[in-house]
Design an enzyme around this catalytic site. Structure first.
Site, PDB file in Angstrom:
ATOM      1  N   ASP A  13     -14.416  31.834  11.607  1.00  0.00           N
ATOM      2  CA  ASP A  13     -15.451  32.711  11.041  1.00  0.00           C
ATOM      3  C   ASP A  13     -16.201  33.519  12.097  1.00  0.00           C
ATOM      4  O   ASP A  13     -17.376  33.846  11.939  1.00  0.00           O
ATOM      5  CB  ASP A  13     -16.446  31.891  10.192  1.00  0.00           C
ATOM      6  CG  ASP A  13     -15.726  31.061   9.145  1.00  0.00           C
ATOM      7  OD1 ASP A  13     -14.746  31.561   8.586  1.00  0.00           O
ATOM      8  OD2 ASP A  13     -16.143  29.910   8.912  1.00  0.00           O
ATOM      9  N   LYS A  16     -12.966  37.675  12.782  1.00  0.00           N
ATOM     10  CA  LYS A  16     -11.602  38.125  13.113  1.00  0.00           C
ATOM     11  C   LYS A  16     -11.144  39.206  12.141  1.00  0.00           C
ATOM     12  O   LYS A  16     -10.475  40.160  12.532  1.00  0.00           O
ATOM     13  CB  LYS A  16     -10.619  36.940  13.064  1.00  0.00           C
ATOM     14  CG  LYS A  16     -10.927  35.848  14.062  1.00  0.00           C
ATOM     15  CD  LYS A  16      -9.973  34.672  13.917  1.00  0.00           C
ATOM     16  CE  LYS A  16     -10.124  33.889  12.636  1.00  0.00           C
ATOM     17  NZ  LYS A  16     -11.402  33.188  12.502  1.00  0.00           N
ATOM     18  N   GLY A  40     -10.686  32.630   5.500  1.00  0.00           N
ATOM     19  CA  GLY A  40     -11.508  33.506   4.661  1.00  0.00           C
ATOM     20  C   GLY A  40     -12.064  34.598   5.536  1.00  0.00           C
ATOM     21  O   GLY A  40     -12.814  34.326   6.472  1.00  0.00           O
ATOM     22  N   HIS A  41     -11.629  35.824   5.287  1.00  0.00           N
ATOM     23  CA  HIS A  41     -12.079  36.954   6.099  1.00  0.00           C
ATOM     24  C   HIS A  41     -12.825  37.938   5.211  1.00  0.00           C
ATOM     25  O   HIS A  41     -12.273  38.425   4.236  1.00  0.00           O
ATOM     26  CB  HIS A  41     -10.885  37.676   6.735  1.00  0.00           C
ATOM     27  CG  HIS A  41      -9.938  36.765   7.447  1.00  0.00           C
ATOM     28  ND1 HIS A  41     -10.340  35.956   8.490  1.00  0.00           N
ATOM     29  CD2 HIS A  41      -8.624  36.514   7.272  1.00  0.00           C
ATOM     30  CE1 HIS A  41      -9.301  35.263   8.925  1.00  0.00           C
ATOM     31  NE2 HIS A  41      -8.243  35.589   8.193  1.00  0.00           N
ATOM     32  N   GLN A 223      -8.234  30.660  11.488  1.00  0.00           N
ATOM     33  CA  GLN A 223      -8.937  29.560  12.170  1.00  0.00           C
ATOM     34  C   GLN A 223      -9.255  29.948  13.618  1.00  0.00           C
ATOM     35  O   GLN A 223      -9.477  31.110  13.874  1.00  0.00           O
ATOM     36  CB  GLN A 223      -8.124  28.254  12.079  1.00  0.00           C
ATOM     37  CG  GLN A 223      -7.986  27.722  10.654  1.00  0.00           C
ATOM     38  CD  GLN A 223      -6.974  28.475   9.829  1.00  0.00           C
ATOM     39  OE1 GLN A 223      -5.846  28.634  10.229  1.00  0.00           O
ATOM     40  NE2 GLN A 223      -7.357  28.938   8.644  1.00  0.00           N
TER      41      GLN A 223
HETATM   42  P1  GDP Z   1     -13.257  35.470  10.088  1.00  0.00           P
HETATM   43  O1  GDP Z   1     -12.841  34.301   9.293  1.00  0.00           O
HETATM   44  O2  GDP Z   1     -13.178  35.235  11.557  1.00  0.00           O
HETATM   45  O3  GDP Z   1     -12.545  36.730   9.676  1.00  0.00           O
HETATM   46  O4  GDP Z   1     -14.809  35.694   9.781  1.00  0.00           O
HETATM   47  P2  GDP Z   1     -15.522  35.657   8.324  1.00  0.00           P
HETATM   48  O5  GDP Z   1     -15.183  36.905   7.601  1.00  0.00           O
HETATM   49  O6  GDP Z   1     -15.267  34.362   7.664  1.00  0.00           O
HETATM   50  O7  GDP Z   1     -17.053  35.629   8.761  1.00  0.00           O
HETATM   51  C1  GDP Z   1     -17.610  36.659   9.504  1.00  0.00           C
HETATM   52  C2  GDP Z   1     -18.720  37.316   8.664  1.00  0.00           C
HETATM   53  O8  GDP Z   1     -19.517  38.094   9.503  1.00  0.00           O
HETATM   54  C3  GDP Z   1     -18.210  38.275   7.599  1.00  0.00           C
HETATM   55  O9  GDP Z   1     -19.078  38.190   6.506  1.00  0.00           O
HETATM   56  C4  GDP Z   1     -18.283  39.635   8.256  1.00  0.00           C
HETATM   57  O10 GDP Z   1     -18.489  40.708   7.329  1.00  0.00           O
HETATM   58  C5  GDP Z   1     -19.501  39.460   9.113  1.00  0.00           C
HETATM   59  N1  GDP Z   1     -19.492  40.205  10.387  1.00  0.00           N
HETATM   60  C6  GDP Z   1     -18.459  40.436  11.246  1.00  0.00           C
HETATM   61  N2  GDP Z   1     -18.907  41.053  12.358  1.00  0.00           N
HETATM   62  C7  GDP Z   1     -20.250  41.201  12.200  1.00  0.00           C
HETATM   63  C8  GDP Z   1     -21.299  41.728  13.033  1.00  0.00           C
HETATM   64  O11 GDP Z   1     -21.086  42.169  14.151  1.00  0.00           O
HETATM   65  N3  GDP Z   1     -22.562  41.687  12.513  1.00  0.00           N
HETATM   66  C9  GDP Z   1     -22.850  41.174  11.287  1.00  0.00           C
HETATM   67  N4  GDP Z   1     -24.095  41.161  10.858  1.00  0.00           N
HETATM   68  N5  GDP Z   1     -21.898  40.684  10.499  1.00  0.00           N
HETATM   69  C10 GDP Z   1     -20.615  40.668  10.948  1.00  0.00           C
HETATM   70  P1  IMO Z   2     -11.086  31.414   9.212  1.00  0.00           P
HETATM   71  O1  IMO Z   2      -9.692  31.993   9.394  1.00  0.00           O
HETATM   72  C1  IMO Z   2     -13.681  27.909   9.460  1.00  0.00           C
HETATM   73  C2  IMO Z   2     -11.734  24.010   8.873  1.00  0.00           C
HETATM   74  C3  IMO Z   2     -12.140  23.234   7.650  1.00  0.00           C
HETATM   75  C4  IMO Z   2     -11.979  21.812   8.183  1.00  0.00           C
HETATM   76  C5  IMO Z   2     -10.742  21.917   9.065  1.00  0.00           C
HETATM   77  C6  IMO Z   2      -9.450  21.488   8.388  1.00  0.00           C
HETATM   78  O2  IMO Z   2     -11.852  31.998   8.086  1.00  0.00           O
HETATM   79  O3  IMO Z   2     -11.825  31.392  10.518  1.00  0.00           O
HETATM   80  P2  IMO Z   2      -7.913  22.636   6.538  1.00  0.00           P
HETATM   81  O4  IMO Z   2      -8.175  22.983   5.107  1.00  0.00           O
HETATM   82  O5  IMO Z   2      -7.486  23.782   7.373  1.00  0.00           O
HETATM   83  O6  IMO Z   2      -6.972  21.460   6.671  1.00  0.00           O
HETATM   84  O7  IMO Z   2      -9.335  22.106   7.110  1.00  0.00           O
HETATM   85  O8  IMO Z   2     -10.651  23.283   9.428  1.00  0.00           O
HETATM   86  N1  IMO Z   2     -11.263  25.385   8.613  1.00  0.00           N
HETATM   87  C7  IMO Z   2     -11.980  26.489   8.852  1.00  0.00           C
HETATM   88  N2  IMO Z   2     -13.256  26.652   9.285  1.00  0.00           N
HETATM   89  N3  IMO Z   2     -12.912  29.002   9.248  1.00  0.00           N
HETATM   90  C8  IMO Z   2     -11.623  28.864   8.838  1.00  0.00           C
HETATM   91  O9  IMO Z   2     -10.786  29.908   8.747  1.00  0.00           O
HETATM   92  C9  IMO Z   2     -11.114  27.565   8.584  1.00  0.00           C
HETATM   93  N4  IMO Z   2      -9.924  27.088   8.155  1.00  0.00           N
HETATM   94  C10 IMO Z   2     -10.027  25.761   8.195  1.00  0.00           C
HETATM   95  O10 IMO Z   2     -13.467  23.511   7.281  1.00  0.00           O
HETATM   96  O11 IMO Z   2     -13.046  21.487   9.030  1.00  0.00           O
HETATM   97 MG    MG Z   3     -13.577  33.014   7.842  1.00  0.00          MG
END
Ligand code: GDP
Ligand code: IMO
Ligand code: MG
Length: 428
Positions: A13, A16, A40-41, A223
């Site tokens: 999170d 990416k 989850g992106h 991840q």
């Molecule tokens: P990922 O799993 O690595 O793709 O990240 P997620 O999407 O799960 O979580 C990142 C969150 O931060 C998302 O809601 C993005 O829209 C938000 N985000 C990404 N870059 C920035 C930033 O520079 N500033 C802010 N405020 N939000 C960001």
């Molecule tokens: P993104 O791509 C954050 C964590 C789960 C748990 C562990 C194992 O959005 O960064 P799993 O279901 O993969 O066997 O769970 O990994 N986990 C993540 N945490 N972002 C993710 O993906 C994750 N994918 C798995 O919360 O601790």
């Molecule tokens: Mg994510």
């Protein structure tokens, strides 16, 4: 610039999805190489929000071909639900290519993931419950179901029968769950075969040909480093190779083709699920950062644990992945904090460790040693150059760069595609 890898430096999170989307319009292929719909992106384009799980983040860029690589595990129901949801919003998934060697998450593995966690009680991992672990275990155990098996009913039936011979014993005798019927599972999987077939290809060959033709390929990790099955906080990890090495095995692109590794790192830290987190903030302090950063899971909606930036982890990620560039995200979230602590080293059993200790037991006992930086109050969400940032904010970025083992090439100052400060062009 042939093949580029993009990974998460912390526990996921980091943003990416946004970073990949940012490059999407300038690369020819975006390949997801590990994980599945545990990812989850969230991507924001012109104020419109998209949540992707299984689809590569490049899917939102028109000219880019999104690829689900052989290292991914696919929940077919989720795949088509996600494609349909995108199409309903006027976005096309037409160019999606799926590896014939990727593994399928069969319905029994989603059940097993959930009941195993429930059975583990306080010793649970805190998985996303999507069947990820059991499906990678089947892969290694050589009883997995692959995409290509959907086009050969005899083989599929044989594989499901032998898998269920084992799984049904576990489900019924250990977890007191109903056994699954071979026919029902085979029928369920076959119901997706016709729709899937036109997307399926020998993706290692496709990507080889693309690279030979001078195309640019971005390999996007799900991840992150600390969740990697080998290099993360085992056993509190996911079950795939989320680091740069996994990009090769999960796509079929050889290491000699890769010349840039981008790691996305948040200006603070978050973690979902169980496991050690040295800089974690508890109670109101943790809530404050969680609310400021809207740190709630895109996949499970769980509140993310929050904490300060951990430089030993960034350095570890730089080393394990061979990072050439960091993308520092969510810097804007720290605006308004009177001061910003950064973990510069750990104290473990009275000894200072500048880097990751050798064992997980030591890491679990690590006490952060902080250096505290003065905060800034001015809104930075409209900043587009380093010079636009308040002086204290610039000093914070420079300090992180010095501590983290690779240059910071892009800084995120908001969720929008355009809310970035580009210091070095990641594709130059
Ligand atoms: P990922 O799993 O690595 O793709 O990240 P997620 O999407 O799960 O979580 C990142 C969150 O931060 C998302 O809601 C993005 O829209 C938000 N985000 C990404 N870059 C920035 C930033 O520079 N500033 C802010 N405020 N939000 C960001
Ligand atoms: P993104 O791509 C954050 C964590 C789960 C748990 C562990 C194992 O959005 O960064 P799993 O279901 O993969 O066997 O769970 O990994 N986990 C993540 N945490 N972002 C993710 O993906 C994750 N994918 C798995 O919360 O601790
Ligand atoms: Mg994510």
């Amino acid at each position: 610039m042939p093949a580029i890898v993009l990974v998460g430096a912390q526990w996921g999170d980091e943003g990416k999805g946004k970073a990949t989307d940012l490059l999407g319009s300038r690369v020819d292929y975006v390949v997801k190489f590990n994980g599945g719909n545990n990812a989850g992106h969230t991507i924001v384009i012109d104020g419109e929000k998209f949540a992707l799980h299984l689809l590569p983040s490049g899917i939102l860029s028109q000219n880019c071909t999104p690829v689900i690589g052989n290292g991914v595990v696919i929940d077919l129901e989720v795949l088509f639900a996600e494609i349909d949801a995108l199409q309903a919003r006027g976005r096309s998934a037409e160019k999606l290519v799926v590896s014939s060697a990727a593994h399928i998450i069969p319905p029994y593995n989603t059940v097993i993931d959930k009941v195993t966690e429930r059975f583990a009680g306080s010793r649970k991992i805190g998985t996303t419950g999507r069947g990820i672990g059991p499906t990678y275990a089947d892969k290694m155990n050589r009883i997995g179901i692959r995409v290509q098996d959907l086009f050969d009913e005899v083989t599929l039936r044989e594989k499901v029968t032998s898998a269920l011979n084992l799984k049904n014993q576990v489900l019924a005798k250990i977890y007191n769950r109903r056994a699954l019927e071979v026919d029902a599972v085979v029928e369920f999987l076959l119901s997706y075969a016709d729709r899937l077939r036109p997307m399926v290809a020998d993706t290692p060959l496709l990507l080889h040909e693309a690279l030979e033709a001078g195309k640019t390929v971005l390999l996007e990790a799900g991840q992150a480093t600390m969740l990697d099955v080998d290099h993360g906080n085992y056993p509190f990890v996911t079950s795939s190779s989320a680091t740069a090495g996994g990009a090769c095995t999960g796509s079929g692109i050889p290491p000699t083709r890769i010349d840039r590794v981008i790691a996305v790192v948040k200006a603070y830290a978050t973690r979902v699920g169980e496991g050690p987190f040295p800089t974690e903030l508890l109670h109101e302090k943790g809530d404050e950062l969680r609310n400021a950063g809207a740190e709630f899971g895109t996949t499970t909606g769980r509140p993310r644990r929050t904490g300060w930036y951990d430089a030993p982890i960034a350095r570890y990620a730089a080393r394990i992945n061979g990072v050439t560039d960091f993308v520092l995200t969510k810097l804007d979230i720290l605006t308004g904090m009177p001061e910003v602590p950064v973990c510069v080293a750990y104290e473990i059993d009275g000894v200072r460790h500048a880097d990751m200790p050798m064992t997980q037991a030591e890491f679990a006992r690590a006490v952060p040693i902080y250096e505290t930086f003065p905060g800034w109050d001015d809104d930075i969400s409209a900043a587009r150059t380093m010079a636009d940032l308040p002086v204290n904010c610039q000093a914070y970025v420079r300090a992180l760069e010095e501590m983290s083992g690779a240059p910071i090439s892009v800084i995120g100052v908001g969720p929008g595609r355009d809310q970035s400060i580009v210091i070095n062009d990641l594709l130059a």
